[in-house]
Design an enzyme around this catalytic site. Structure first.
Site, PDB file in Angstrom:
ATOM      1  N   CYS A   2      75.554 -12.756 115.571  1.00  0.00           N
ATOM      2  CA  CYS A   2      76.873 -12.989 116.305  1.00  0.00           C
ATOM      3  C   CYS A   2      77.868 -13.785 115.159  1.00  0.00           C
ATOM      4  O   CYS A   2      76.906 -14.175 113.693  1.00  0.00           O
ATOM      5  CB  CYS A   2      76.248 -14.235 116.702  1.00  0.00           C
ATOM      6  SG  CYS A   2      75.680 -13.495 118.020  1.00  0.00           S
ATOM      7  N   ARG A  27      78.520  -8.532 109.697  1.00  0.00           N
ATOM      8  CA  ARG A  27      77.564  -9.005 110.258  1.00  0.00           C
ATOM      9  C   ARG A  27      76.712  -8.046 110.987  1.00  0.00           C
ATOM     10  O   ARG A  27      75.257  -8.644 111.726  1.00  0.00           O
ATOM     11  CB  ARG A  27      77.430 -10.990 111.026  1.00  0.00           C
ATOM     12  CG  ARG A  27      77.787 -11.470 109.968  1.00  0.00           C
ATOM     13  CD  ARG A  27      77.998 -13.135 110.481  1.00  0.00           C
ATOM     14  NE  ARG A  27      77.750 -13.482 110.959  1.00  0.00           N
ATOM     15  CZ  ARG A  27      77.285 -14.452 111.074  1.00  0.00           C
ATOM     16  NH1 ARG A  27      77.150 -14.813 109.559  1.00  0.00           N
ATOM     17  NH2 ARG A  27      76.493 -15.657 110.719  1.00  0.00           N
ATOM     18  N   TRP A  75      75.937 -10.633 119.245  1.00  0.00           N
ATOM     19  CA  TRP A  75      74.790  -9.236 119.116  1.00  0.00           C
ATOM     20  C   TRP A  75      73.814 -10.117 119.691  1.00  0.00           C
ATOM     21  O   TRP A  75      73.412 -10.978 120.170  1.00  0.00           O
ATOM     22  CB  TRP A  75      74.631  -9.809 117.717  1.00  0.00           C
ATOM     23  CG  TRP A  75      73.163  -8.333 116.934  1.00  0.00           C
ATOM     24  CD1 TRP A  75      73.544  -7.031 116.364  1.00  0.00           C
ATOM     25  CD2 TRP A  75      71.546  -8.706 116.604  1.00  0.00           C
ATOM     26  NE1 TRP A  75      72.331  -6.853 116.099  1.00  0.00           N
ATOM     27  CE2 TRP A  75      71.304  -7.843 116.507  1.00  0.00           C
ATOM     28  CE3 TRP A  75      71.215  -9.888 116.982  1.00  0.00           C
ATOM     29  CZ2 TRP A  75      69.778  -7.224 116.808  1.00  0.00           C
ATOM     30  CZ3 TRP A  75      69.520  -9.914 117.590  1.00  0.00           C
ATOM     31  CH2 TRP A  75      69.011  -8.413 116.986  1.00  0.00           C
ATOM     32  N   ASN A 104      77.189 -18.982 118.561  1.00  0.00           N
ATOM     33  CA  ASN A 104      75.745 -18.492 117.689  1.00  0.00           C
ATOM     34  C   ASN A 104      74.608 -18.719 118.151  1.00  0.00           C
ATOM     35  O   ASN A 104      74.595 -20.474 117.760  1.00  0.00           O
ATOM     36  CB  ASN A 104      76.344 -18.829 116.282  1.00  0.00           C
ATOM     37  CG  ASN A 104      77.533 -17.346 115.984  1.00  0.00           C
ATOM     38  OD1 ASN A 104      77.777 -16.542 116.383  1.00  0.00           O
ATOM     39  ND2 ASN A 104      77.896 -17.565 114.484  1.00  0.00           N
ATOM     40  N   GLY A 105      73.401 -18.440 117.665  1.00  0.00           N
ATOM     41  CA  GLY A 105      72.016 -19.343 117.882  1.00  0.00           C
ATOM     42  C   GLY A 105      71.188 -18.427 118.837  1.00  0.00           C
ATOM     43  O   GLY A 105      72.214 -17.733 119.690  1.00  0.00           O
ATOM     44  N   GLU A 499      62.411  -0.588  97.413  1.00  0.00           N
ATOM     45  CA  GLU A 499      63.811  -0.572  96.900  1.00  0.00           C
ATOM     46  C   GLU A 499      64.229   0.360  97.632  1.00  0.00           C
ATOM     47  O   GLU A 499      65.471   0.334  98.383  1.00  0.00           O
ATOM     48  CB  GLU A 499      64.527  -1.812  96.310  1.00  0.00           C
ATOM     49  CG  GLU A 499      65.718  -2.594  96.447  1.00  0.00           C
ATOM     50  CD  GLU A 499      65.763  -3.038  97.689  1.00  0.00           C
ATOM     51  OE1 GLU A 499      65.666  -3.336  98.552  1.00  0.00           O
ATOM     52  OE2 GLU A 499      67.606  -3.014  98.178  1.00  0.00           O
ATOM     53  N   LYS A 503      66.411   1.860 100.765  1.00  0.00           N
ATOM     54  CA  LYS A 503      67.604   1.809 100.731  1.00  0.00           C
ATOM     55  C   LYS A 503      68.215   3.080 101.833  1.00  0.00           C
ATOM     56  O   LYS A 503      68.484   3.157 102.637  1.00  0.00           O
ATOM     57  CB  LYS A 503      67.966   1.965  99.382  1.00  0.00           C
ATOM     58  CG  LYS A 503      68.772   1.021  99.076  1.00  0.00           C
ATOM     59  CD  LYS A 503      70.214   0.083  99.308  1.00  0.00           C
ATOM     60  CE  LYS A 503      69.555  -1.421 100.527  1.00  0.00           C
ATOM     61  NZ  LYS A 503      68.928  -1.873 100.086  1.00  0.00           N
ATOM     62  N   GLU A 506      67.296   2.191 105.397  1.00  0.00           N
ATOM     63  CA  GLU A 506      68.265   1.310 106.073  1.00  0.00           C
ATOM     64  C   GLU A 506      70.142   2.273 106.792  1.00  0.00           C
ATOM     65  O   GLU A 506      70.273   2.270 107.768  1.00  0.00           O
ATOM     66  CB  GLU A 506      68.341   0.358 105.153  1.00  0.00           C
ATOM     67  CG  GLU A 506      67.474  -0.720 105.210  1.00  0.00           C
ATOM     68  CD  GLU A 506      68.345  -2.164 104.172  1.00  0.00           C
ATOM     69  OE1 GLU A 506      68.735  -2.739 104.321  1.00  0.00           O
ATOM     70  OE2 GLU A 506      68.613  -1.335 102.869  1.00  0.00           O
ATOM     71  N   HIS A 522      45.806   7.765  97.736  1.00  0.00           N
ATOM     72  CA  HIS A 522      44.814   7.233  98.870  1.00  0.00           C
ATOM     73  C   HIS A 522      45.455   6.602 100.147  1.00  0.00           C
ATOM     74  O   HIS A 522      45.150   5.877 100.786  1.00  0.00           O
ATOM     75  CB  HIS A 522      44.770   5.252  98.597  1.00  0.00           C
ATOM     76  CG  HIS A 522      43.792   5.892  97.237  1.00  0.00           C
ATOM     77  ND1 HIS A 522      42.455   5.973  97.013  1.00  0.00           N
ATOM     78  CD2 HIS A 522      44.604   5.187  96.063  1.00  0.00           C
ATOM     79  CE1 HIS A 522      42.755   5.271  95.238  1.00  0.00           C
ATOM     80  NE2 HIS A 522      43.593   5.059  94.973  1.00  0.00           N
ATOM     81  N   LYS A 621      73.167  -8.071 109.144  1.00  0.00           N
ATOM     82  CA  LYS A 621      73.276  -8.527 107.692  1.00  0.00           C
ATOM     83  C   LYS A 621      72.575  -9.476 107.685  1.00  0.00           C
ATOM     84  O   LYS A 621      71.878 -10.388 107.365  1.00  0.00           O
ATOM     85  CB  LYS A 621      74.881  -8.474 106.969  1.00  0.00           C
ATOM     86  CG  LYS A 621      75.410  -8.838 105.422  1.00  0.00           C
ATOM     87  CD  LYS A 621      75.133  -7.842 104.740  1.00  0.00           C
ATOM     88  CE  LYS A 621      74.866  -7.972 103.607  1.00  0.00           C
ATOM     89  NZ  LYS A 621      74.184  -7.904 102.919  1.00  0.00           N
TER      90      LYS A 621
HETATM   91  C1  G6P Z   1      68.651  -8.080 106.539  1.00  0.00           C
HETATM   92  C2  G6P Z   1      69.132  -7.504 105.662  1.00  0.00           C
HETATM   93  C3  G6P Z   1      68.905  -7.096 104.568  1.00  0.00           C
HETATM   94  C4  G6P Z   1      68.237  -8.635 103.888  1.00  0.00           C
HETATM   95  C5  G6P Z   1      67.459  -9.134 104.571  1.00  0.00           C
HETATM   96  C6  G6P Z   1      67.022 -10.867 104.863  1.00  0.00           C
HETATM   97  O1  G6P Z   1      67.317  -7.474 107.030  1.00  0.00           O
HETATM   98  O2  G6P Z   1      69.842  -5.971 106.141  1.00  0.00           O
HETATM   99  O3  G6P Z   1      69.607  -6.173 103.670  1.00  0.00           O
HETATM  100  O4  G6P Z   1      67.066  -8.082 102.698  1.00  0.00           O
HETATM  101  O5  G6P Z   1      68.215  -9.489 106.198  1.00  0.00           O
HETATM  102  O6  G6P Z   1      68.420 -11.164 104.665  1.00  0.00           O
HETATM  103  P1  G6P Z   1      68.771 -12.798 103.030  1.00  0.00           P
HETATM  104  O7  G6P Z   1      70.431 -12.862 102.995  1.00  0.00           O
HETATM  105  O8  G6P Z   1      67.895 -13.282 103.402  1.00  0.00           O
HETATM  106  O9  G6P Z   1      68.449 -12.055 101.724  1.00  0.00           O
END
Ligand code: G6P
Length: 626
Positions: A2, A27, A75, A104-105, A499, A503, A506, A522, A621
């Site tokens: 949010c 976000r 959200w 928010n929260g 990573e 990517k 995601e 394995h 985000k």
């Molecule tokens: C979410 C985002 C990721 C991010 C993760 C940790 O899952 O989509 O891109 O790596 O949170 O976020 P932070 O702000 O703690 O790095």
């Protein structure tokens, strides 16, 4: 997740609110709304499910004119995405509400509170926990208004008493902005575990859940802390603390500007941020390389030299991409500083009970500084007496405020949901920390100087690396229909494989797994067939030949191979189906370079599959719930 915006001043608030909500879209959200309050105490509200464009359309049909207003992107947590559940919500009698509020929260005890309010006759129009807060404050206000005479001395005393009274009943987290019918021209903001900032303008104030909606509007920012309540009018900002009453607030310079939060000539934030990495790297290193000592220097660790020399174990904790950066950090710190390092998912660490060891230092890595699990892990470790430091991008974020000290990335706002420049900046900061701790121990001056020299070259090496973009785009065309990918690397580039796979998952929704190349035997090798590409990360170094053998094993089973290899590698093209050549660097620094073609590969494949790369489905985000 949010997002919150608020405006009080001389302009039509809805204009700023709408623009602010667009800046918060990154976000993650599923509905949005705006409420304004006119000078004669009339509320007006517009809400829409879906994108901000839908809200904008509604606002064109029915413009909101008040100069005080609040807005929210929701959200969904409690109740489906719908107009009824979208914020702002109203508190008090349904036909004449006394307040409008956005939140928010998460309020954990909302059900018990709701039952009580229902018994007392309050009517609910949503399934949210937020509406409970709205009625609760309305209820406290009514209670305190009946004792009005007590509050004549201070202008906001009655409101403060009412808000504090209601908030004391809540269990959970909140960032709140509230408009009161009988107080036109005022926004009340309160926070507990969910960030809020106030932008200070000339005859106007802005409120938001992070700094991005403020960029280009003001250069002055106030970061609210937990337990604080702000009373915000066009001309004044008054902050009080639950226990200490009215307090002075610090006004900081806002370090981001409008170009940081705009797309410019790029089609997507993710691509923009991939291309910003050389500059982000320069910013992460600026002022931190110390030629005289052949070391790195950090202004904010807040530990004495004795404490720093006494560190004999480092715990790195994070979520998502930041966790991958931490894994690179483990290799770097062990290699350069010879300190035992453990990397823990924050969501696990928060509930674990690791034995305490004297000399342990905790680093929480987080782009946003708001990730709920990372925050909880940091708090838990702090409670147990570990010194806690943050490696964080967002200035003034909750984790940055709560850690004992730390290092800012200075990467600028990262808006694309898939993290890119924050990752490489985190790896850069960890490389400098490894150098720093190494120089406190056995690493010699000359070795330190050499590392500094190499670090200085990296932004330009990254610029050259970005020239692979066109070749990667072409490669994406060849592989975009695959439904499974393997990403394989070893040592420093095992996290790169993780990573790279993350990517792709995601943003393109293709199943991808990252593995240490030798582990592939394995299990994952069972997935290999002519339709499953394997991406091999192949820097020159002491495991090159080993990774080459793993690559042969995939080829022997008919799997297509894409290799990321340094220019000058003569062997690789004989075995791999496709090679993306990157500039050669020492293995130690290669994670910073090798991740670039993988970010680009994910991006181009996602685009070819028609995915919304900046707002991938189901992802947020900033993950502020557990
Ligand atoms: C979410 C985002 C990721 C991010 C993760 C940790 O899952 O989509 O891109 O790596 O949170 O976020 P932070 O702000 O703690 O790095």
């Amino acid at each position: 997740m949010c997002g919150i915006v608020g405006y009080v001043g001389h302009r039509t608030s809805a204009d700023y609110l709408l623009e602010g909500l667009r800046r918060l879209e990154y976000r993650g959200y599923d509905s949005a709304g705006i409420a304004t309050l006119s000078a004669d105490g009339q509320f007006d509200v517009v809400k829409a499910v879906g994108r901000i464009d839908a809200l904008a359309e509604r606002l064109t049909e029915r413009p909101l004119l008040g100069t005080t207003g609040i807005g929210h992107t929701r959200w969904a947590t409690h109740g489906v995405p719908s107009e009824a559940n979208a914020h702002p919500h109203f508190g008090g009698p349904a036909d004449n509400p006394v307040l409008a509020l956005a939140h928010n929260g998460v309020i954990e005890n909302y059900l018990a509170l709701k039952e009580k309010l229902l018994d007392e006759g309050y009517a609910f129009t949503s399934s949210t926990d937020t509406e409970v807060v709205a009625h609760l404050i309305a209820r406290s206000l009514a209670k305190f208004e009946s004792r009005g005479a007590e509050f004549l001395d201070e202008p906001h005393a009655l409101l403060r008493a009412a808000v504090e009274d209601a908030l004391a009943k809540l269990r959970g987290t909140y960032g709140l902005v509230i408009l009161f019918r009988d107080y036109p021209g005022l926004i009340v903001a309160a926070r507990q575990g969910s960030p809020l900032v106030v932008g200070v303008g000339h005859g106007e104030h802005f409120v938001a859940s992070d700094a991005s909606p403020l960029a280009g509007r003001t250069e002055k920012i106030v970061y609210l802390a937990d337990h604080q309540i702000a009373f915000i009018t066009a001309d004044a900002l008054e902050v009080s603390h639950r226990e200490h009453g009215r307090i002075d607030h610090l006004v900081h310079d806002l370090t981001i500007d409008q170009t940081d939060v705009e797309l410019g000539s790029f089609p997507h934030y993710m691509l923009k941020e991939i291309f910003e990495q050389p500059e982000a790297l320069e910013n992460a290193m600026r002022g931190r390389l110390n030629d005289e000592d052949g070391s790195a220097k950090f202004g904010g660790l807040n530990l004495t030299p004795q404490q720093l020399r006494g560190v004999n174990r480092i715990l790195l904790t994070a979520c998502g991409t930041s966790w991958h950066a931490a894994l690179v950090g483990e290799y770097l710190l062990e290699e350069l500083a010879r300190i035992p390092v453990e990397v823990e998912y924050a969501s696990e660490l928060r509930y674990r009970n690791p034995p305490m060891e004297h000399g342990t230092l905790l680093f929480a890595l987080t782009q946003s500084g708001e990730t709920a699990d990372t925050l909880a892990a940091l708090r838990e470790m702090k409670r147990k007496g570990y010194p806690t430091l943050a490696i964080c991008n967002v200035v003034g974020s909750t984790i940055a405020q709560e850690a004992d000290g730390g290092v800012y990335l200075h990467a600028g706002p990262e808006i694309g949901v898939a993290s890119t420049k924050a990752y490489t900046s985190q790896v850069a900061v960890l490389t400098m920390l490894a150098l720093f701790f190494g120089r406190l121990r056995h690493l010699g001056f000359e070795a330190g100087k050499r590392i500094i020299g190499e670090l200085r070259k990296l932004p330009d090496v990254m610029r050259q690396t970005l020239e692979v973009n066109a070749a990667v785009r072409q490669l994406a065309g060849k592989y975009c229909h695959a439904t499974n990918f393997l990403y394989l690397g070893r040592q420093f580039n095992f996290p790169t494989a993780l990573e790279g796979a993350l990517k792709l998952k995601e943003i393109s929704y293709i199943h991808a797994e990252g593995y240490p190349a030798a582990e592939m035997k394995h299990g994952p090798i069972a997935l290999v067939d002519e339709n499953t590409p394997s991406v091999f990360i192949m820097p020159q170094g002491f495991v090159y030949d080993k990774v080459m053998s793993n690559l042969e094993e995939i080829k022997a089973r008919g799997g297509p191979v894409i290799a990321i290899a340094p220019e000058g590698d003569k062997q690789i093209s004989r075995l791999a189906d496709d090679v993306i050549y990157v500039p050669p660097v020492e293995e130690l620094f290669s994670p910073l370079i090798n991740i670039i073609p993988l970010q680009l590969l994910a991006y181009h494949i996602a685009i070819l599959r028609g995915c919304d790369v900046d707002k991938p489905r189901n992802l947020a985000k900033s993950v502020t719930v557990e």
